[in-house]
Enzyme design. Structure first.
Site, mmCIF file in Angstrom:
data_model
loop_
_atom_site.group_PDB
_atom_site.id
_atom_site.type_symbol
_atom_site.label_atom_id
_atom_site.label_comp_id
_atom_site.label_asym_id
_atom_site.label_seq_id
_atom_site.Cartn_x
_atom_site.Cartn_y
_atom_site.Cartn_z
ATOM 1 N N SER A 45 17.839 23.441 -9.790
ATOM 2 C CA SER A 45 18.472 23.953 -11.002
ATOM 3 C C SER A 45 17.671 23.627 -12.264
ATOM 4 O O SER A 45 17.947 24.190 -13.333
ATOM 5 C CB SER A 45 19.898 23.412 -11.142
ATOM 6 O OG SER A 45 20.738 23.943 -10.130
ATOM 7 N N GLY A 216 21.941 26.936 -8.754
ATOM 8 C CA GLY A 216 20.622 27.493 -9.003
ATOM 9 C C GLY A 216 20.298 27.464 -10.487
ATOM 10 O O GLY A 216 21.149 27.133 -11.318
ATOM 11 N N CYS A 243 28.532 25.421 -9.158
ATOM 12 C CA CYS A 243 27.693 25.504 -10.351
ATOM 13 C C CYS A 243 27.350 26.962 -10.668
ATOM 14 O O CYS A 243 28.235 27.724 -11.027
ATOM 15 C CB CYS A 243 26.454 24.640 -10.171
ATOM 16 S SG CYS A 243 25.645 24.212 -11.743
ATOM 17 N N LEU A 244 26.107 27.389 -10.537
ATOM 18 C CA LEU A 244 25.757 28.793 -10.719
ATOM 19 C C LEU A 244 26.655 29.667 -9.856
ATOM 20 O O LEU A 244 27.039 30.770 -10.260
ATOM 21 C CB LEU A 244 24.297 29.032 -10.362
ATOM 22 C CG LEU A 244 23.834 30.490 -10.428
ATOM 23 C CD1 LEU A 244 23.322 30.826 -11.825
ATOM 24 C CD2 LEU A 244 22.748 30.770 -9.397
ATOM 25 N N GLN A 247 29.775 30.609 -11.592
ATOM 26 C CA GLN A 247 29.516 31.595 -12.635
ATOM 27 C C GLN A 247 29.310 32.989 -12.045
ATOM 28 O O GLN A 247 29.810 33.984 -12.572
ATOM 29 C CB GLN A 247 28.296 31.158 -13.434
ATOM 30 C CG GLN A 247 28.459 29.811 -14.119
ATOM 31 C CD GLN A 247 27.127 29.148 -14.432
ATOM 32 O OE1 GLN A 247 26.085 29.806 -14.477
ATOM 33 N NE2 GLN A 247 27.145 27.848 -14.653
ATOM 34 N N ASN A 285 24.900 19.699 -13.734
ATOM 35 C CA ASN A 285 23.597 20.161 -14.198
ATOM 36 C C ASN A 285 23.678 21.655 -14.437
ATOM 37 O O ASN A 285 23.387 22.455 -13.559
ATOM 38 C CB ASN A 285 22.497 19.837 -13.179
ATOM 39 C CG ASN A 285 21.154 20.417 -13.585
ATOM 40 O OD1 ASN A 285 20.959 20.824 -14.729
ATOM 41 N ND2 ASN A 285 20.222 20.475 -12.647
ATOM 42 N N TYR A 288 24.916 27.061 -18.486
ATOM 43 C CA TYR A 288 25.809 28.204 -18.678
ATOM 44 C C TYR A 288 27.193 27.802 -18.188
ATOM 45 O O TYR A 288 27.343 26.887 -17.373
ATOM 46 C CB TYR A 288 25.311 29.423 -17.905
ATOM 47 C CG TYR A 288 24.049 30.033 -18.481
ATOM 48 C CD1 TYR A 288 24.101 31.184 -19.270
ATOM 49 C CD2 TYR A 288 22.806 29.461 -18.236
ATOM 50 C CE1 TYR A 288 22.952 31.744 -19.803
ATOM 51 C CE2 TYR A 288 21.647 30.007 -18.772
ATOM 52 C CZ TYR A 288 21.723 31.150 -19.550
ATOM 53 O OH TYR A 288 20.586 31.694 -20.089
ATOM 54 N N HIS A 324 29.046 19.307 -9.241
ATOM 55 C CA HIS A 324 28.421 19.157 -7.920
ATOM 56 C C HIS A 324 29.211 18.174 -7.059
ATOM 57 O O HIS A 324 28.962 16.965 -7.087
ATOM 58 C CB HIS A 324 26.973 18.683 -8.070
ATOM 59 C CG HIS A 324 26.045 19.764 -8.497
ATOM 60 N ND1 HIS A 324 25.373 20.568 -7.605
ATOM 61 C CD2 HIS A 324 25.698 20.193 -9.728
ATOM 62 C CE1 HIS A 324 24.636 21.438 -8.263
ATOM 63 N NE2 HIS A 324 24.818 21.234 -9.560
ATOM 64 N N GLU A 326 29.010 17.541 -3.997
ATOM 65 C CA GLU A 326 28.253 16.901 -2.913
ATOM 66 C C GLU A 326 27.866 15.463 -3.257
ATOM 67 O O GLU A 326 27.404 14.714 -2.393
ATOM 68 C CB GLU A 326 27.015 17.715 -2.565
ATOM 69 C CG GLU A 326 25.940 17.756 -3.629
ATOM 70 C CD GLU A 326 26.170 18.844 -4.655
ATOM 71 O OE1 GLU A 326 25.257 19.068 -5.470
ATOM 72 O OE2 GLU A 326 27.253 19.470 -4.661
#
Length: 354
Positions: A45, A216, A243-244, A247, A285, A288, A324, A326
């Site tokens: 990322s 990503g 995350c990405l 979105q 992280n 956006y 995240h 994980e």
């Protein structure tokens, strides 16, 4: 002392010490993490970004490859108050410029006040302020990296844990951290990893129980293939994302995303669950965020700024997280997310149409 220079979009040129030579450019961002520098530096990322560590000493417990999230360092350059020799040597071997012996507090507050900014870096015996400015002049904004997925995704499909007894998960690799894959395999899932530009036909050929869009780099609107997957398969197949991935799912289902001023990057971001009231600490992280969730319900928010951290839909079978879960490098507050994702496979869903 070999000198280095960072040319900033706001016109400043900052002098520093060179720790790994080279020239580079990218979006200057910062992380507040004080551990997990190996995980951060190998997180896909961070592609096309220059990573500044706000913690003053980076490298105090060495470099061990078993902590890596991918096979290489992804930031285009690294900035710290002080880097140990272990980290400097690693970055030199990776060909990633690195600098230290500068006031990172000033850099971080500048990013906080003005937002993430483009920068150019020149480090080593031949470094000059002009060289750093040249790099800056060629630096793109993150939204201009329209095919950034190609830089971080697998090239060919692969199946991991093919003999597993758990659900079959189709993981769309938009720059997935290795620990996401590990978290699924640890639960005995069979994971088919497909490239970021996989088609609906590719997914149907796998015939998974769950479609999972990974984390990503960059602007989620540039991941058009992943958006198409969500658009065409939503309602036929349970959807998960991190995350990405959150979105992309929201945008594909009628919501919207926007660039944040300086993003969330660190291992101490507090998230509140709106149903239970429970607050967990999370690793994040991203630059956006989801500005409009569309048909999805916001179930978790960031305590600091109320941005959406969790989206769900029982009707569509959607479960996503902006952070995240994980938990690599930590904390471990939200590991049960992966149990909830695999539980989606137990719900009655129609077979994928050809």
């Amino acid at each position: 002392m070999t000198t280095a220079y960072i040319a900033l979009e706001d016109g400043r040129v900052v002098e520093a010490r060179s720790r790994a030579p080279g020239r580079s450019r990218g979006e200057l961002v910062f992380t507040t993490a004080y551990t997990g520098y190996e995980e951060s530096l190998t997180d896909p990322s961070y592609e096309e970004q220059v990573l500044t560590f706000s913690y003053p000493l980076i490298g105090n417990y060495g470099v061990r490859s078993e902590r890596f999230e991918s096979e290489r360092v992804h930031p285009r350059a690294v900035v710290a108050r002080e880097l140990t020799d272990d980290v400097a040597e690693w970055l030199t071997e990776e060909g990633v410029p690195a600098v230290d012996h500068l006031d990172t507090r000033d850099l971080v507050t500048g990013i906080r006040d003005q937002g993430a900014m483009r920068c150019g870096v020149a480090a080593g015996p031949d470094a000059t302020p002009e060289a750093a400015r040249e790099e800056l002049s060629e630096c793109k904004g993150m939204s201009e990296h329209t095919d950034i997925g190609a830089q971080v995704s697998v090239g060919e499909p692969q199946t991991v844990n093919a003999d597993g007894d758990g659900p079959r998960v189709c993981l769309i690799d938009c720059g997935a951290k290795g620990s996401i894959l590990d978290s699924l395999v640890d639960r005995d899932a069979v994971v088919d990893v497909l490239p970021y530009d996989a088609t609906p036909t590719d997914v149907r050929d796998v015939d998974p129980d769950v479609l999972f869009i990974s984390n990503g780099p960059g602007d989620p609107e540039n991941f058009t293939a992943a958006q198409t997957l969500v658009d065409e398969l939503a309602g036929d197949l349970p959807l998960a994302g991190i995350c990405l991935g959150q979105q992309v799912v929201a945008g594909a289902l009628g919501g919207d995303t926007e660039k944040m001023a300086f993003g969330h990057r660190g291992v101490n971001q507090p998230v509140r669950d709106l149903r239970s009231g429970r607050v967990v600490m999370t690793t994040q992280n991203h630059g956006y965020t989801v500005s409009d969730p569309g048909p999805l319900d916001v179930t978790q928010v960031n305590v600091n700024d109320d941005t959406p951290e969790g989206l769900e839909s029982d009707e569509l079978g959607v479960l996503t997280r902006q952070y995240h879960p994980e938990a690599n490098p930590g904390p471990h507050d939200s590991l049960d997310f992966f149990d909830d994702v695999l539980a989606l496979a137990d719900e009655e869903e129609p077979a994928l149409a050809d």
